[in-house]
Design an enzyme around this catalytic site. Structure first.
Site, short mmCIF file in Angstrom:
data_model
loop_
_atom_site.label_atom_id
_atom_site.label_comp_id
_atom_site.label_asym_id
_atom_site.label_seq_id
_atom_site.Cartn_x
_atom_site.Cartn_y
_atom_site.Cartn_z
CB ILE A 41 13.92 36.72 50.28
CG1 ILE A 41 14.15 36.71 51.80
CG2 ILE A 41 14.55 37.94 49.63
CD1 ILE A 41 15.57 36.36 52.21
CB CYS A 42 10.34 38.41 46.01
SG CYS A 42 10.10 38.49 44.22
CG LEU A 43 17.45 38.76 45.59
CD1 LEU A 43 17.36 40.24 45.22
CD2 LEU A 43 18.39 38.58 46.78
CG ASN A 55 11.28 43.20 47.11
OD1 ASN A 55 11.98 44.19 47.20
ND2 ASN A 55 10.35 43.08 46.18
#
Length: 199
Positions: free
Chosen positions: A119-121, A112
């Protein structure tokens, strides 16, 4: 004719002063909004200092309270155990109603996280009706960093930024750990090489 001219002049003056008033009101709103951001960030800093969370630290830069540097330790029992990561947080003028922009400065191999440190969150995306993110004004710097630390050991492979890492995480933890260690650089080493400044 002179009455019409003076009426036009009064209307123009009125429009100009209304425009100037609107600009100064907008400017005051931005200042007040920024003041609220500063107060919120000062409060968060105080909480981080008085009640530190093991494995996390964050401080504003010396010149701008809306730009922070953070450090997280890799969670134990994960491929990131005993590793240290540096991040930057940049808070928007409407924080906490919008999330900070958070980037890894330490290279990290993770499903991620992309090669630029993005950041993929979900909590780093604006939330609310009709939006895909889960950001909420009740979240803060500490909760963001804890979520990122948790993400290191529990990636969301359904939404990868690094497809190879997602596949390896699921198929070959030994090879995954080798990739993590090959990509990682300790912050002290990065500073020594001039790759990490401002921390």
């Amino acid at each position: 004719m002179s009455n019409r001219f003076s009426t036009m002049h009064q209307n123009a003056s009125s429009t100009t002063s209304s425009s100037q008033s609107a600009k100064s009101t907008a400017s005051a709103a931005r200042t007040t909004g920024n003041g609220n951001v500063v107060k919120r960030l000062q409060s968060e800093l105080m909480s981080l200092m008085t009640s530190p969370t093991p494995g996390l630290s964050a401080f504003p830069s010396s010149t701008d309270i809306t730009k922070w540097n953070a450090t997280i330790s890799g969670p134990s029992d994960t491929p990131y155990a005993n590793l240290t990561f540096k991040l930057t947080l940049s808070y928007p003028s409407n924080y906490p109603y919008a999330p900070p922009e958070v980037l890894f400065k330490t290279p990290v191999y993770h499903p991620n996280v992309d090669m630029s440190g993005r950041i993929c969150l979900d909590i780093l995306k604006p939330g609310g009706q009709g939006k895909e993110g889960a950001w909420s004004a009740v979240l803060n710097t500490s909760s963001v960093l804890l979520s990122i630390q948790s993400l290191l050991g529990e990636p969301n492979n359904a939404s990868p930024l690094n497809g190879e890492a997602a596949l390896l995480w699921d198929r070959d933890q030994t090879e995954y750990k080798k990739k993590v260690l090959a990509r990682h650089q300790e912050p002290a080493q990065m500073e020594e090489n001039g790759l990490l400044t401002g921390f």
